[in-house]
Design a protein around this motif. Structure first.
Motif, short mmCIF file in Angstrom:
data_model
loop_
_atom_site.label_atom_id
_atom_site.label_comp_id
_atom_site.label_asym_id
_atom_site.label_seq_id
_atom_site.Cartn_x
_atom_site.Cartn_y
_atom_site.Cartn_z
N GLY A 261 1.16 -1.15 0.23
CA GLY A 261 0.08 -0.02 0.15
C GLY A 261 1.02 1.02 -0.17
N ALA A 262 1.71 0.89 0.92
CA ALA A 262 2.42 2.31 1.17
C ALA A 262 3.40 2.36 0.21
CB ALA A 262 3.22 2.64 2.56
N ARG A 263 4.09 0.73 -0.24
CA ARG A 263 4.86 0.66 -0.58
C ARG A 263 4.87 0.81 -2.82
NH1 ARG A 263 9.25 -3.59 -0.02
NH2 ARG A 263 10.27 -3.51 -2.25
N GLU A 264 3.60 0.84 -2.95
CA GLU A 264 3.65 1.32 -4.11
C GLU A 264 3.23 3.08 -4.17
OE1 GLU A 264 1.84 -3.15 -2.96
OE2 GLU A 264 1.94 -0.97 -2.28
N TRP A 265 2.17 3.40 -3.49
CA TRP A 265 2.02 4.63 -3.66
C TRP A 265 3.83 5.55 -3.48
CZ3 TRP A 265 -1.45 6.57 -5.42
CH2 TRP A 265 -1.65 8.71 -5.69
N TYR A 266 4.92 5.32 -2.74
CA TYR A 266 6.01 5.77 -2.23
C TYR A 266 6.41 5.84 -3.73
CZ TYR A 266 10.42 7.46 0.08
OH TYR A 266 11.51 7.70 -0.47
N MET A 267 7.44 4.54 -3.91
CA MET A 267 8.25 3.82 -5.18
C MET A 267 7.51 4.49 -6.31
SD MET A 267 10.08 1.76 -4.58
CE MET A 267 11.32 1.36 -5.59
N ALA A 268 6.26 5.20 -6.54
CA ALA A 268 5.45 5.53 -7.58
C ALA A 268 5.50 7.11 -7.28
CB ALA A 268 3.94 5.65 -8.02
N TRP A 269 5.85 7.84 -6.37
CA TRP A 269 6.31 9.09 -6.55
C TRP A 269 7.61 9.31 -6.49
CZ3 TRP A 269 10.35 10.81 -2.62
CH2 TRP A 269 10.55 12.06 -2.36
N LEU A 270 8.23 8.67 -6.70
CA LEU A 270 10.06 8.55 -6.70
C LEU A 270 10.81 8.23 -8.23
CD1 LEU A 270 12.25 8.12 -3.79
CD2 LEU A 270 12.37 6.03 -4.86
N SER A 271 9.53 7.51 -8.21
CA SER A 271 9.99 7.13 -10.05
C SER A 271 9.41 9.16 -11.12
CB SER A 271 8.91 6.07 -10.79
OG SER A 271 7.32 7.20 -10.63
N VAL A 272 7.95 9.56 -10.54
CA VAL A 272 8.69 10.94 -10.81
C VAL A 272 9.64 12.50 -10.30
CG1 VAL A 272 6.86 13.16 -10.84
CG2 VAL A 272 6.52 10.48 -10.81
N HIS A 273 10.04 12.22 -9.26
CA HIS A 273 10.74 13.07 -8.21
C HIS A 273 12.05 12.49 -8.36
CE1 HIS A 273 7.49 15.57 -7.30
NE2 HIS A 273 6.97 14.57 -6.53
N PRO A 275 14.00 9.44 -9.78
CA PRO A 275 13.99 7.93 -10.54
C PRO A 275 15.20 7.61 -10.67
CG PRO A 275 13.46 10.22 -12.38
CD PRO A 275 13.40 11.03 -10.88
N ARG A 276 16.42 8.06 -10.47
CA ARG A 276 17.04 7.84 -9.79
C ARG A 276 17.57 6.78 -9.18
NH1 ARG A 276 20.29 10.34 -6.80
NH2 ARG A 276 19.77 12.14 -5.83
N LEU A 277 17.08 6.89 -8.10
CA LEU A 277 17.26 6.20 -6.99
C LEU A 277 16.34 5.05 -7.34
CD1 LEU A 277 17.19 8.82 -4.09
CD2 LEU A 277 18.60 7.73 -5.09
N ILE A 278 15.49 4.48 -8.46
CA ILE A 278 14.70 3.42 -8.08
C ILE A 278 14.94 2.19 -7.92
CG2 ILE A 278 12.79 1.93 -9.49
CD1 ILE A 278 11.41 4.56 -8.52
#
Length: 349
Positions: A261-273, A275-278
């Motif tokens: 739940g949090a994992r998917e939402w956070y990783m989606a945020w990470l991919s926008v802001h 992406p180099r950290l994915i």
């Protein structure tokens, strides 16, 4: 945003799960625009923490479900799926309000089976999210705890707790009261994107200072420490120094954990802001919701070293104090008990 596909378009209707007596309200005002509130009458309000939980307490009160603070990492996001709502935008904007929480709490505290155990608040979603300013559930909750001399603690990111300072002081005269604010970092740009609905970190530290100045012990949960974003020694030291300057009684670091739940939402945020950290996050959290033990220990060690440098220490559990004899309140403070809530109600970390 490219991650909008993780949410679903929900009409402002009351989910069937809430029951026939639930009321759905929307308010076309700047502070609540885009948020829907589902007012429900709860059957119970003091909840036992599951035995498998890592939490150091056994009982909680959560007057709200969902949180307008919209922290992208919030571990409570998954709980919205139990209501047939999603853990993304629905969690941020579809808020369940337990409108009868204060009266229900008085009834439960007075029950013969209740033994006056410590109650923690703000441990799932923030009881001082901004909509509390309208629904005013917390004054009634605090007054009930005070009148029953029941020990409690509050964790919050909200500055609205200062509205209830008088009630907290009154309660502290008859039972154990402790508070903590959550401040994981100071970076304003990072705060603005990862915790968009919360007061700024500096404002939260002002809250910590004010509470301690009025005799209400307040520590800081330094959470979450975000890997590769707020975990450099320089960032950690700067944050701990600010926490010490705010007069915090303790500082306790907590590394980001990513539950479903949090994992998917956070990783989606990470991919926008970021992406180099994915790839680095996938490697760090490949084994589950928690960062590797070596990483957590490194952060904890560094924070404790900085805490020693600035004269504060980690939090340590203390036995809750329940006073047997409850002194009468002065007449002027008795009159300051909670105002009657308005018939409409609303929402919250």
């Amino acid at each position: 945003m490219r991650w909008d596909n993780l949410s679903r378009d929900t009409a402002a209707t009351t989910p069937a799960l809430f029951g026939m007596d639930a009321v759905t309200r929307t308010f076309d005002t700047p502070e609540f625009r885009g948020i829907t509130f589902h007012e429900v009458r709860a059957r119970s309000i003091v909840n036992r923490v599951p035995g498998a939980s890592r939490m150091p307490f056994e009982w909680t009160i959560n007057p709200y479900r969902g949180c307008s603070h919209a922290c992208v990492y919030c571990f409570a996001r998954k709980t919205h799926s139990y209501l047939d709502l999603d853990s993304g935008l629905d969690f941020d904007s579809q808020i369940v309000v337990k409108v009868n929480a204060p009266e229900l709490l008085r009834r439960e505290l007075a029950a013969p089976r209740w033994q006056g155990e410590h109650i923690a608040m703000g441990t799932n979603v923030d009881c001082y999210q901004r909509a509390e300013g309208r629904y005013r559930l917390m004054p009634g909750i605090l007054a009930a705890l005070r009148d029953h001399a029941n020990p409690f603690s509050i964790l919050t990111k909200g500055s609205l707790i200062l509205r209830d300072l008088d009630l907290l002081v009154q309660a502290s005269r008859v039972t154990e009261v402790s508070t903590a604010v959550s401040v994981g970092f100071l970076d304003r740009k990072l705060w603005n994107t990862v915790e968009p609905g919360t007061p700024a970190p500096a404002r939260r530290l002002d809250v910590c200072r004010t509470l301690n100045d009025h005799g209400i012990p307040c520590g800081v949960l330094m959470a979450p420490v975000l890997p590769y974003l707020s975990d450099s020694p320089e960032q950690l030291r700067e944050t701990v120094r600010a926490i010490a300057q705010a007069g915090a009684t303790s500082v306790t670091p907590l590394v980001l954990h990513l539950r479903p739940g949090a994992r998917e939402w956070y990783m989606a945020w990470l991919s926008v802001h970021h992406p180099r950290l994915i790839s680095r996050y996938k490697a760090l959290y490949e084994s589950g919701a928690y960062a590797p033990t070596w990483y957590q220990r490194r952060i904890t060690r560094q924070v404790h070293e900085f805490a020693d440098e600035f004269g504060i220490g980690p939090s340590r559990p203390t036995a809750a104090r329940r006073l047997r004899s409850v002194p009468a309140l002065p007449a002027d403070e008795t009159a300051a008990q909670e105002p009657v809530p308005e018939p409409t109600q609303l929402t919250l970390l």
